[in-house]
Design a protein around this motif. Structure first.
Motif, PDB file in Angstrom:
ATOM      1  N   ALA A   1      44.944  28.174  36.327  1.00 44.16           N
ATOM      2  CA  ALA A   1      45.020  29.642  36.315  1.00 44.16           C
ATOM      3  C   ALA A   1      43.977  30.229  35.381  1.00 44.16           C
ATOM      4  CB  ALA A   1      46.420  30.074  35.897  1.00 44.16           C
ATOM      5  N   ILE A   2      43.791  29.575  34.219  1.00 40.44           N
ATOM      6  CA  ILE A   2      42.794  30.089  33.274  1.00 40.44           C
ATOM      7  C   ILE A   2      41.402  30.014  33.892  1.00 40.44           C
ATOM      8  CG2 ILE A   2      41.692  29.644  31.056  1.00 40.44           C
ATOM      9  CD1 ILE A   2      44.375  28.804  29.975  1.00 40.44           C
ATOM     10  N   ILE A   3      41.138  28.911  34.656  1.00 42.95           N
ATOM     11  CA  ILE A   3      39.835  28.800  35.314  1.00 42.95           C
ATOM     12  C   ILE A   3      39.696  29.873  36.395  1.00 42.95           C
ATOM     13  CG2 ILE A   3      38.411  27.341  36.770  1.00 42.95           C
ATOM     14  CD1 ILE A   3      39.572  24.935  35.356  1.00 42.95           C
ATOM     15  N   ALA A   4      40.739  30.020  37.216  1.00 39.72           N
ATOM     16  CA  ALA A   4      40.643  30.919  38.370  1.00 39.72           C
ATOM     17  C   ALA A   4      40.498  32.372  37.931  1.00 39.72           C
ATOM     18  CB  ALA A   4      41.875  30.758  39.255  1.00 39.72           C
ATOM     19  N   TYR A   5      41.109  32.748  36.805  1.00 36.94           N
ATOM     20  CA  TYR A   5      41.050  34.136  36.338  1.00 36.94           C
ATOM     21  C   TYR A   5      40.026  34.302  35.222  1.00 36.94           C
ATOM     22  CZ  TYR A   5      44.971  35.608  39.162  1.00 36.94           C
ATOM     23  OH  TYR A   5      45.760  35.928  40.227  1.00 36.94           O
ATOM     24  N   GLY A   6      39.061  33.376  35.151  1.00 35.35           N
ATOM     25  CA  GLY A   6      38.093  33.431  34.063  1.00 35.35           C
ATOM     26  C   GLY A   6      37.276  34.701  34.033  1.00 35.35           C
ATOM     27  N   HIS A   7      37.076  35.343  35.202  1.00 40.57           N
ATOM     28  CA  HIS A   7      36.254  36.549  35.232  1.00 40.57           C
ATOM     29  C   HIS A   7      37.095  37.807  35.100  1.00 40.57           C
ATOM     30  CE1 HIS A   7      37.714  35.545  39.130  1.00 40.57           C
ATOM     31  NE2 HIS A   7      37.428  36.728  39.602  1.00 40.57           N
ATOM     32  N   VAL A   8      38.428  37.659  35.081  1.00 43.87           N
ATOM     33  CA  VAL A   8      39.296  38.829  34.999  1.00 43.87           C
ATOM     34  C   VAL A   8      39.846  38.998  33.589  1.00 43.87           C
ATOM     35  CG1 VAL A   8      41.369  39.897  35.896  1.00 43.87           C
ATOM     36  CG2 VAL A   8      39.894  38.605  37.413  1.00 43.87           C
ATOM     37  N   SER A   9      40.275  37.884  33.016  1.00 37.42           N
ATOM     38  CA  SER A   9      40.920  37.940  31.701  1.00 37.42           C
ATOM     39  C   SER A   9      40.258  36.901  30.803  1.00 37.42           C
ATOM     40  CB  SER A   9      42.416  37.662  31.851  1.00 37.42           C
ATOM     41  OG  SER A   9      42.600  36.434  32.506  1.00 37.42           O
ATOM     42  N   PRO A  10      40.543  36.950  29.507  1.00 35.01           N
ATOM     43  CA  PRO A  10      39.970  35.937  28.608  1.00 35.01           C
ATOM     44  C   PRO A  10      40.287  34.525  29.089  1.00 35.01           C
ATOM     45  CG  PRO A  10      40.951  37.672  27.324  1.00 35.01           C
ATOM     46  CD  PRO A  10      41.287  37.970  28.754  1.00 35.01           C
ATOM     47  N   GLY A  11      39.331  33.655  28.919  1.00 34.36           N
ATOM     48  CA  GLY A  11      39.507  32.288  29.416  1.00 34.36           C
ATOM     49  C   GLY A  11      38.192  31.799  29.975  1.00 34.36           C
ATOM     50  N   GLY A  12      38.242  31.138  31.104  1.00 33.73           N
ATOM     51  CA  GLY A  12      37.022  30.679  31.731  1.00 33.73           C
ATOM     52  C   GLY A  12      36.979  29.178  31.873  1.00 33.73           C
ATOM     53  N   GLY A  13      35.809  28.702  32.264  1.00 32.52           N
ATOM     54  CA  GLY A  13      35.673  27.292  32.603  1.00 32.52           C
ATOM     55  C   GLY A  13      35.898  26.359  31.429  1.00 32.52           C
ATOM     56  N   PHE A  14      35.369  26.713  30.271  1.00 33.86           N
ATOM     57  CA  PHE A  14      35.465  25.805  29.138  1.00 33.86           C
ATOM     58  C   PHE A  14      36.917  25.694  28.658  1.00 33.86           C
ATOM     59  CE2 PHE A  14      31.019  26.987  29.137  1.00 33.86           C
ATOM     60  CZ  PHE A  14      30.419  25.767  28.952  1.00 33.86           C
ATOM     61  N   ALA A  15      37.549  26.839  28.460  1.00 32.95           N
ATOM     62  CA  ALA A  15      38.934  26.810  27.987  1.00 32.95           C
ATOM     63  C   ALA A  15      39.861  26.195  29.034  1.00 32.95           C
ATOM     64  CB  ALA A  15      39.380  28.233  27.642  1.00 32.95           C
TER      65      ALA A  15
ATOM     66  N   SER B   1      36.373  39.168  42.669  1.00 31.45           N
ATOM     67  CA  SER B   1      35.405  40.106  42.119  1.00 31.45           C
ATOM     68  C   SER B   1      34.438  39.327  41.251  1.00 31.45           C
ATOM     69  CB  SER B   1      36.111  41.198  41.301  1.00 31.45           C
ATOM     70  OG  SER B   1      36.698  40.637  40.154  1.00 31.45           O
ATOM     71  N   GLY B   2      33.423  40.011  40.790  1.00 33.82           N
ATOM     72  CA  GLY B   2      32.503  39.357  39.866  1.00 33.82           C
ATOM     73  C   GLY B   2      31.434  38.518  40.525  1.00 33.82           C
ATOM     74  N   GLY B   3      31.305  38.573  41.856  1.00 36.46           N
ATOM     75  CA  GLY B   3      30.230  37.833  42.512  1.00 36.46           C
ATOM     76  C   GLY B   3      30.369  36.342  42.306  1.00 36.46           C
TER      77      GLY B   3
END
Lengths: 142, 85
Positions: free
Chosen positions: A23-37, A107-109
């Motif tokens: 979930a953190i990866i999938a919502y990396g562009h919406v909320s804090p998080g991203g690939g590394f975390a 979103s976010g391309g």
């Protein structure tokens, strides 16, 4: 290690931890998080699994060859994704997809695609580091 | 002794750091304002951090991924070599 409490807790916890990582990866562009975390959390699920059920169990679920393929795939995916920008006549790694409406999952391309690649890569890296530093002989030789 | 000297020097520098949230610092310039004002419209990502690391500075992140790849490669080289005669 063979511990009933650890195994019982891990059986419940591992899917939740890995779902949280995804979930953190999938919502990396919406909320804090991203690939590394997210990738680190996802790998922590595998590490917990290995600690509770042993490295042999991890080798059956996630063979080292698969981890290495995911490793290379994540990095290569990132690099190839950059070429799409060139093909569209813009910079390397340019965001060529439409931005979409901010706050939505779509979103976010290309940011979500990049994040997915980074997450895959980081998770595979963490698992491989753990496996090697634990001195796992169970990994298959290339 | 050398470590103590380095530590004292670092502490002396730390005293001179600007307070948190201070606006009169060199790093608060048009770049930060550009990110905060326009990253939502330019990238479509509501997380500004994600917009910066994967869009504006995507090439930097690619380098970061390469660092991880190199680290794992080095680790595999060292540990695989040890387990073989």
């Amino acid at each position: 290690m063979d511990d009933l409490i650890l195994r019982t807790v891990a059986r419940v916890l591992v899917p939740l931890v890995q779902l949280c990582g995804l979930a953190i990866i999938a919502y990396g562009h919406v909320s804090p998080g991203g690939g590394f975390a997210g990738g680190t959390v996802l790998a922590a699920g595998f590490v917990l699994y290995a600690l509770a059920f042993g490295q042999e169990a991890l080798d059956r679920r996630l063979p080292e060859r698969t981890a290495r393929t995911a490793e290379s795939l994540g990095a290569a995916w990132f690099a190839v994704l950059g070429l799409v920008g060139l093909a569209a006549g813009r910079n390397y790694l340019a965001n060529v997809l439409p931005p979409g409406s901010p706050g939505r999952l779509l979103s976010g391309g290309i940011i979500a695609l990049v994040t997915a690649g980074v997450g895959l890569k980081v998770a595979a890296t963490m698992v491989t580091l753990f496996r090697r530093l634990m001195g796992g002989e169970g990994g298959e030789r290339p | 002794m050398i470590l103590v000297l380095i530590g004292v020097a670092l502490l002396g520098v730390a005293v001179e750091l600007p307070p948190f949230g201070e606006r009169a610092v060199p790093s608060w310039n048009e770049v930060a304002r550009h990110y905060l004002d326009r990253s939502l419209n330019e990238t479509g990502a509501s997380s500004v951090v994600a917009g910066i690391i994967t869009d504006y500075r995507g090439f930097d992140t690619l380098g970061e991924v390469t660092v991880l790849f190199t680290a794992v490669t080095a680790l595999l080289v060292v540990l695989e070599g040890r387990s073989r005669p």
